[in-house]
Motif scaffolding. Structure first.
Motif, PDB file in Angstrom:
ATOM      1  N   GLN A 173     -37.410 -18.699 -26.293  1.00 22.32           N
ATOM      2  CA  GLN A 173     -36.801 -19.294 -27.479  1.00 22.32           C
ATOM      3  C   GLN A 173     -37.133 -20.775 -27.561  1.00 22.32           C
ATOM      4  N   SER A 174     -37.032 -21.476 -26.427  1.00 24.38           N
ATOM      5  CA  SER A 174     -37.324 -22.914 -26.408  1.00 24.38           C
ATOM      6  C   SER A 174     -38.778 -23.191 -26.780  1.00 24.38           C
ATOM      7  N   LEU A 175     -39.697 -22.380 -26.244  1.00 17.32           N
ATOM      8  CA  LEU A 175     -41.122 -22.597 -26.526  1.00 17.32           C
ATOM      9  C   LEU A 175     -41.464 -22.229 -27.966  1.00 17.32           C
ATOM     10  N   LEU A 176     -40.821 -21.220 -28.523  1.00 20.17           N
ATOM     11  CA  LEU A 176     -41.039 -20.881 -29.936  1.00 20.17           C
ATOM     12  C   LEU A 176     -40.511 -22.003 -30.832  1.00 20.17           C
ATOM     13  N   ASP A 177     -39.369 -22.577 -30.458  1.00 17.72           N
ATOM     14  CA  ASP A 177     -38.844 -23.720 -31.217  1.00 17.72           C
ATOM     15  C   ASP A 177     -39.832 -24.884 -31.178  1.00 17.72           C
ATOM     16  N   TYR A 178     -40.361 -25.150 -29.986  1.00 18.72           N
ATOM     17  CA  TYR A 178     -41.347 -26.227 -29.826  1.00 18.72           C
ATOM     18  C   TYR A 178     -42.579 -25.954 -30.686  1.00 18.72           C
ATOM     19  N   ALA A 179     -43.090 -24.723 -30.624  1.00 15.04           N
ATOM     20  CA  ALA A 179     -44.295 -24.360 -31.372  1.00 15.04           C
ATOM     21  C   ALA A 179     -44.077 -24.501 -32.875  1.00 15.04           C
ATOM     22  N   GLU A 180     -42.898 -24.119 -33.345  1.00 21.60           N
ATOM     23  CA  GLU A 180     -42.617 -24.237 -34.781  1.00 21.60           C
ATOM     24  C   GLU A 180     -42.551 -25.708 -35.195  1.00 21.60           C
ATOM     25  N   ARG A 190     -42.944 -16.339 -36.353  1.00 17.84           N
ATOM     26  CA  ARG A 190     -42.356 -16.157 -35.028  1.00 17.84           C
ATOM     27  C   ARG A 190     -41.534 -14.869 -34.906  1.00 17.84           C
ATOM     28  N   LYS A 191     -41.213 -14.265 -36.027  1.00 14.38           N
ATOM     29  CA  LYS A 191     -40.405 -13.045 -35.994  1.00 14.38           C
ATOM     30  C   LYS A 191     -41.148 -11.934 -35.255  1.00 14.38           C
ATOM     31  N   GLY A 192     -40.442 -11.245 -34.383  1.00 15.63           N
ATOM     32  CA  GLY A 192     -41.014 -10.114 -33.666  1.00 15.63           C
ATOM     33  C   GLY A 192     -41.828 -10.468 -32.443  1.00 15.63           C
ATOM     34  N   ARG A 193     -41.889 -11.755 -32.083  1.00 18.21           N
ATOM     35  CA  ARG A 193     -42.727 -12.160 -30.946  1.00 18.21           C
ATOM     36  C   ARG A 193     -41.929 -12.357 -29.659  1.00 18.21           C
ATOM     37  N   PHE A 230     -51.547 -28.203 -22.394  1.00 19.36           N
ATOM     38  CA  PHE A 230     -50.386 -27.316 -22.546  1.00 19.36           C
ATOM     39  C   PHE A 230     -50.415 -26.636 -23.909  1.00 19.36           C
ATOM     40  N   ASP A 231     -50.672 -27.416 -24.956  1.00 15.44           N
ATOM     41  CA  ASP A 231     -50.660 -26.853 -26.312  1.00 15.44           C
ATOM     42  C   ASP A 231     -51.762 -25.810 -26.498  1.00 15.44           C
ATOM     43  N   ARG A 232     -52.941 -26.029 -25.895  1.00 13.83           N
ATOM     44  CA  ARG A 232     -54.028 -25.049 -26.030  1.00 13.83           C
ATOM     45  C   ARG A 232     -53.640 -23.705 -25.392  1.00 13.83           C
ATOM     46  N   VAL A 233     -53.059 -23.773 -24.195  1.00 11.40           N
ATOM     47  CA  VAL A 233     -52.663 -22.536 -23.523  1.00 11.40           C
ATOM     48  C   VAL A 233     -51.524 -21.855 -24.289  1.00 11.40           C
TER      49      VAL A 233
END
Length: 439
Positions: A173-180, A190-193, A230-233
């Motif tokens: 959840q934290s990483l999806l928030d960061y990515a968004e 991000r839904k369903g991931r 980090f962002d590339r990975v």
């Protein structure tokens, strides 16, 4: 504004400098003074972890401190001093964030890192309860379990899962928030991931390839890779979480292969690792900063790295000086507060190589090479304005030599080293321009 209620408690707002930790807190044996109380709390109560959480999120707005006056006969006023009856861990963490020098040596570096950018709150919400029996009643309600319904009732495992969505999803959840926030994906994308993403992140090799430290249940991730790597990975992981090319029920052996053969071989990702830092750095917007509290002035926050200069980096690239370029990158990247002796030697090496590239003879120390006449000829300045650079060169030369050669003595003064390198920026630029001019 203070407001009394029928039970005899008074709601107040107080400054941190009005508060003293309890000398007889149930969390530790009775102590003789606040420094000993801080040491006991830090040794047994994970204060460094709490301090980092407060630096990231602030204090819980739903929980007031419980206080009582140091002078029990005093009328309450703007400068009343209080002992803390409830909230000693919070107040201890706040005091250390406000002044990391108060922290025990074993956690001081951690507190200093958390305090970067920290601004102490102007006011804290509290309630004053003068009567000891009344205070003890509410302390018991908070700390003595459910008490048949009178105290706090804990959530059971099912209730926690219903609220949190399962601990295994917290990191995802934290990483999806960061990515968004970074525009890597939209709220719709991000839904369903999260389920597949969580499965991948529970794998140690995947977390290592990404550069995440800590458990998969951590909501405050720390990364040990540079941000671009980090962002590339992370983008690659997000793609897999979306396509599920490995399959939604992928096994551990297959995830291991994916980590080794895909994530660890992404083009443009270096093998560099850095001192672990929060995924989302603590930042404080200037216009939102609260006013400095009355009483003790706020301690100014210093830099933790030697400042990187784009013009210096560009000139180093233009002259093709691989060693100097690498040295400059390293000394500007490594945390100066944590690795001062190492950086003292690195700065010494940088000026050895820099002056050597301008023609310094091997047996001539660089502090003797950069005499006042030399600095004047390079256009750095004249007269008294050269005193600062000359002293800075002398300090770097002496500190580097002592740190290299003496079995005990070393430079541990990071702020001075950072300031000396900033003072010498004109010398570095003038030297590099001269090297470029000479071809």
């Amino acid at each position: 504004m203070n407001k009394a209620n029928p039970t005899g408690s008074v709601k107040v707002t107080v400054r941190l400098d009005q508060l003293f930790l309890s000398m007889s807190n149930p969390r530790h044996k009775a102590v003789d003074g606040e420094p000993e109380a801080i040491e006991r709390l830090c040794r047994t109560e994970n204060i460094d972890v709490l301090a980092r959480d407060i630096a990231l999120h602030g204090t819980n707005p739903a929980e007031r401190l419980i206080l009582f006056p140091v002078d029990e006969t005093e009328e309450l006023g703007d400068d009343t001093s209080y002992y803390v009856a409830e909230g000693n861990r919070r107040v201890c963490a706040l005091k250390l964030l406000n002044d990391p020098d108060l922290a025990p040596a074993n956690i001081r570096d951690s507190i200093t890192a958390s305090a970067a950018g920290w601004v102490s709150p102007a006011e804290l919400d509290a309630v004053v309860i003068r009567d000891e029996a009344d205070r003890n009643l509410w302390l018991m309600r908070i700390h003595d379990g459910e008490q048949g319904g009178r105290g706090r009732k804990s959530w059971d495992a099912e209730q926690k899962t219903r609220f949190f969505g399962g601990n295994r999803n917290v990191l995802a959840q934290s990483l999806l928030d960061y990515a968004e926030r970074k525009g890597m994906l939209s709220s719709e994308d991000r839904k369903g991931r999260i389920s597949h993403f969580s499965r991948l992140l529970s794998n140690a090799l995947v977390k290592d390839a990404l550069g995440i430290e800590g458990s998969s249940s951590s909501g405050d991730p720390m990364r040990n890779r540079p941000k671009d790597d980090f962002d590339r990975v992370l983008r690659a992981l997000l793609d897999e979480a979306g396509t599920k090319s490995l399959g939604s029920q992928v096994r551990k052996t297959e995830i291991n292969e994916y980590a080794r053969n895909v994530l660890q071989k992404i083009e443009g990702v270096s093998g560099e690792r850095i001192e672990a830092e929060p995924l989302v750095p603590v930042t404080v917007e200037k216009e939102d900063s609260p006013a400095t509290p009355k009483g003790k002035p706020a301690k100014p926050k210093g830099a933790v790295n030697i400042k990187h200069d784009d013009e210096i980096a560009s000139l180093l690239q233009s002259i093709g000086a691989a060693k100097l370029t690498s040295l400059y990158y390293s000394i500007c990247t490594i945390n100066a507060a944590h690795h001062t002796p190492l950086l003292a030697i690195g700065a010494w090496s940088f000026f050895e190589c820099l002056s050597g590239s301008l023609g310094r003879k091997d047996l001539v120390p660089f502090k003797d090479f950069y005499q006042k006449s030399k600095l004047e000829s390079l256009g750095v300045g004249t007269g008294k304005e050269l005193n600062g650079p000359l002293k800075a060169l002398e300090r770097i030369a002496d500190a580097g030599n002592i740190t290299k050669h003496h079995k005990i003595a070393a430079n541990f003064h990071a702020p001075q080293l950072i300031n000396d390198m900033e003072t010498l920026r004109p010398v570095i630029l003038a030297t590099l321009r001269e090297i470029v001019k000479n071809g």
